[in-house]
Design a protein around this motif. Structure first.
Motif, PDB file in Angstrom:
ATOM      1  N   ILE A 153     -43.985  32.407   1.258  1.00 27.73           N
ATOM      2  CA  ILE A 153     -44.696  31.783   0.142  1.00 27.73           C
ATOM      3  C   ILE A 153     -44.447  30.283   0.117  1.00 27.73           C
ATOM      4  O   ILE A 153     -45.372  29.487  -0.054  1.00 27.73           O
ATOM      5  N   LEU A 162     -43.694  28.405   2.591  1.00 26.22           N
ATOM      6  CA  LEU A 162     -44.381  27.830   3.740  1.00 26.22           C
ATOM      7  C   LEU A 162     -45.862  27.625   3.445  1.00 26.22           C
ATOM      8  O   LEU A 162     -46.427  26.554   3.688  1.00 26.22           O
ATOM      9  N   VAL A 163     -46.506  28.636   2.905  1.00 26.68           N
ATOM     10  CA  VAL A 163     -47.931  28.530   2.610  1.00 26.68           C
ATOM     11  C   VAL A 163     -48.174  27.474   1.532  1.00 26.68           C
ATOM     12  O   VAL A 163     -49.112  26.676   1.625  1.00 26.68           O
ATOM     13  N   GLU A 164     -47.330  27.429   0.534  1.00 29.47           N
ATOM     14  CA  GLU A 164     -47.507  26.421  -0.522  1.00 29.47           C
ATOM     15  C   GLU A 164     -47.300  25.018   0.046  1.00 29.47           C
ATOM     16  O   GLU A 164     -47.987  24.075  -0.380  1.00 29.47           O
ATOM     17  N   LEU A 173     -48.055  24.063   3.122  1.00 29.51           N
ATOM     18  CA  LEU A 173     -49.283  23.736   3.859  1.00 29.51           C
ATOM     19  C   LEU A 173     -50.395  23.356   2.887  1.00 29.51           C
ATOM     20  O   LEU A 173     -51.113  22.354   3.091  1.00 29.51           O
ATOM     21  N   LEU A 174     -50.561  24.156   1.856  1.00 32.51           N
ATOM     22  CA  LEU A 174     -51.638  23.896   0.909  1.00 32.51           C
ATOM     23  C   LEU A 174     -51.431  22.565   0.193  1.00 32.51           C
ATOM     24  O   LEU A 174     -52.392  21.815  -0.038  1.00 32.51           O
ATOM     25  N   ASP A 175     -50.177  22.249  -0.162  1.00 30.32           N
ATOM     26  CA  ASP A 175     -49.900  20.972  -0.823  1.00 30.32           C
ATOM     27  C   ASP A 175     -50.197  19.805   0.102  1.00 30.32           C
ATOM     28  O   ASP A 175     -50.788  18.792  -0.321  1.00 30.32           O
ATOM     29  N   GLU A 204     -52.278  19.725   2.605  1.00 26.84           N
ATOM     30  CA  GLU A 204     -53.735  19.614   2.809  1.00 26.84           C
ATOM     31  C   GLU A 204     -54.410  19.059   1.566  1.00 26.84           C
ATOM     32  O   GLU A 204     -55.340  18.249   1.657  1.00 26.84           O
ATOM     33  N   GLN A 205     -53.917  19.476   0.416  1.00 27.01           N
ATOM     34  CA  GLN A 205     -54.502  18.966  -0.828  1.00 27.01           C
ATOM     35  C   GLN A 205     -54.280  17.462  -0.939  1.00 27.01           C
ATOM     36  O   GLN A 205     -55.197  16.712  -1.288  1.00 27.01           O
ATOM     37  N   GLY A 244     -59.170  20.530   4.591  1.00 23.72           N
ATOM     38  CA  GLY A 244     -59.238  21.959   4.366  1.00 23.72           C
ATOM     39  C   GLY A 244     -58.213  22.716   5.180  1.00 23.72           C
ATOM     40  O   GLY A 244     -57.530  22.134   6.023  1.00 23.72           O
ATOM     41  N   PRO A 245     -58.114  24.020   4.959  1.00 26.45           N
ATOM     42  CA  PRO A 245     -57.132  24.835   5.692  1.00 26.45           C
ATOM     43  C   PRO A 245     -57.528  25.020   7.150  1.00 26.45           C
ATOM     44  O   PRO A 245     -58.700  24.853   7.516  1.00 26.45           O
ATOM     45  N   HIS A 246     -56.553  25.376   7.955  1.00 33.04           N
ATOM     46  CA  HIS A 246     -56.770  25.641   9.376  1.00 33.04           C
ATOM     47  C   HIS A 246     -56.077  26.958   9.685  1.00 33.04           C
ATOM     48  O   HIS A 246     -54.919  26.970  10.094  1.00 33.04           O
TER      49      HIS A 246
END
Lengths: 292, 86
Positions: free
Chosen positions: B44, B46-48, B50-52, B54-55, B60-62
Motif C-alpha cells: 500500500i 508503495l502504491v501510494e 507512486l500515485l503521489d 505521479e500526481q 498518469g499511471p504506468h
C-alpha cells in the motif's frame, strides 16, 4: 460404511453434478446443493450445529441445525460454481445468475467488495453487463473473463499485490469498477470484529476507496431458490467520527471496521450465507482486541 | 517541468516521509529496493508513493512499472522522468 468411504462417495456425487449431461445448469446447481445438504444431515459436520451457534448464539438448536445444512449446501454449490467456471467459463454459469435492479444500475468509479460467503465466486455474469472497465482482484485465477472484466491475481505475493492495487487505482481513475473480497488475510490488513470474533480485513481496497473517493459498496451473490441473485447494498460504507481527520491508516481502519460491521449485520440477517471457510476462519481467530 | 534531478529530489523527499528506513539513511542510492530488503515499503505504501509522485508531476499511471523486477529508487526515478513532458 466408514466415514472416509462416505466422504469419497459424496465427493463422487458432487463431481457427477458437473456434467457433461443434458441436465440444465440450474438443475445441476440444485443437485450440488442437495448433495451438500444431505452430507451435512448425515454427518452433522462441516459445519456442526454447535459451530453455527458459536457465531449465532441467538439461533435455537433446531435453527442452527437447519442453518448448518444450508451452509453445507452453499459450500457444495460454491464448489460446483468453481469447477464449472474452471472448466467452461462464464457460458455455463449465465443461466443461473441474475442481477437485482440496483446492481444492474451500478456505475463507476466504485470499489465493490464481497466476502467469502454465498455465491461470491459467481458474480461474473452480473459484472459483465456493467459498463467497464472492471478489474477483479483475486488471489488465484479461475477463468479468463470476457471484456469488460479483467482479472488480476496476487498469488499471495507482495509484489503482485502492489501491481494489482496500482492497476486498480488506474481503473478507478478512468471511472471504472474494482471488485475484491475483503476478508482476505494475505498482505496488509486491519483487525476488526465480526460476530464477536476477530476478522482481518484487507486494507488494499479500503486504501483505494479512501484515496480515490470512490464509494466502497458491498455486493453479494446470494443463493435464492436454486439460483444466484447478485445484489448491491446501499448506502456505501463510510467511516465516521474522528477518523475523518486522522492519518491514512486510521482512516483505513475506520473503513474496515465499518465494513466488518456491515458484514455482521448481513450475516445475522442471512446466517446461511456464511461461507464454510469464513465460518472456520472466525471460529479459529484469536480473541479480538478490546474495544477502544 | 521538472528535469531528472528534480524528479529524484521529489522521490527522495516522499520516500523520507514514508519510510523510517529512508529517514535513517544519509543517501538513497539508485539500487536500493523500495520494498522488502531495502526501504521496507509495503504494497500500500508503495502504491501510494507512486500515485503521489505521479500526481505531483502531473502524469498518469504506468501499470507495467510494477510488473517487472522489484522496483528500486533508480528505476522509479527513471520511469517518472521519462514520462514527464519535456
Amino acid at each position: 460404511m466408514s466415514a472416509e468411504a462416505a466422504r469419497r462417495a459424496f465427493d463422487r456425487l458432487e463431481r457427477a453434478t458437473l456434467g457433461p449431461s443434458a441436465v440444465t445448469a440450474p438443475r445441476r446447481l440444485a443437485l450440488a446443493g442437495l448433495v451438500g445438504r444431505t452430507r451435512n444431515a448425515l454427518s452433522r459436520r462441516w459445519p456442526t450445529a454447535d459451530e453455527v451457534r458459536a457465531l449465532f448464539p441467538e439461533l435455537s438448536r433446531r435453527r442452527a441445525e437447519s442453518c448448518a445444512r444450508a451452509i453445507a449446501a452453499g459450500a457444495a454449490r460454491d464448489r460446483w460454481v468453481v469447477a464449472t467456471l474452471s472448466r467452461h467459463g462464464l457460458d455455463a454459469l449465465r443461466p443461473v445468475v441474475s442481477a437485482s435492479g440496483g446492481f444492474a444500475t451500478l456505475t463507476g468509479p466504485a470499489v465493490l467488495f464481497t466476502f467469502h460467503g454465498g455465491a461470491w465466486n459467481a458474480l461474473g455474469p452480473a459484472l459483465e453487463r456493467l459498463p467497464g472497465p472492471i478489474l477483479s482482484i483475486r488471489q488465484d485465477g479461475l477463468y479468463d473473463p470476457p471484456p469488460p472484466i479483467e482479472v488480476v491475481t496476487t498469488g499471495r505475493e507482495p509484489g503482485r499485490r502492489a501491481a494489482a492495487l496500482y492497476r486498480a487505482a488506474a481503473v478507478l481513475d478512468r471511472g471504472g469498477l474494482v471488485v475484491a473480497a475483503l476478508d482476505v488475510r494475505d498482505g496488509e490488513v486491519v483487525a476488526c470484529r465480526c460476530l464477536g470474533r476477530r476478522l482481518e480485513v484487507a486494507r488494499g481496497c479500503l486504501a483505494l476507496s479512501r484515496r480515490s473517493g470512490a464509494p466502497l459498496v458491498p455486493v453479494t451473490g446470494a443463493w435464492r431458490r436454486g439460483r444466484i441473485v447478485v445484489d448491491r447494498h446501499d448506502p456505501p460504507i463510510a467511516e465516521t467520527g474522528d477518523a475523518l481527520a486522522a492519518d491514512a491508516l486510521a482512516q483505513d481502519r475506520a473503513l474496515g471496521i465499518a465494513a466488518a460491521d456491515w458484514l455482521e449485520r448481513y450475516l445475522r440477517a442471512h446466517p446461511a450465507e456464511t461461507g464454510l471457510g469464513l465460518l472456520r476462519t472466525l471460529l479459529a481467530a484469536p480473541a479480538p482486541a478490546p474495544s477502544s | 517541468m521538472p528535469d531528472t534531478p528534480d524528479v529524484a529530489e521529489l522521490v527522495h523527499a516522499l520516500l523520507r516521509e514514508r519510510s523510517p528506513v529512508a529517514r535513517a539513511r544519509p543517501d538513497l542510492h539508485d539500487d536500493l529496493p523500495l520494498g522488502a530488503g531495502g526501504l521496507g515499503l509495503d504494497s500500500i505504501a508503495l502504491v501510494e508513493l507512486l500515485l503521489d509522485c505521479e500526481q505531483r508531476l502531473g502524469i498518469g499511471p504506468h501499470p507495467a512499472l510494477l510488473e517487472g523486477p522489484p522496483l528500486t529508487v533508480g528505476r522509479l526515478v527513471a520511469s517518472l522522468a521519462s514520462r514527464v513532458a519535456p
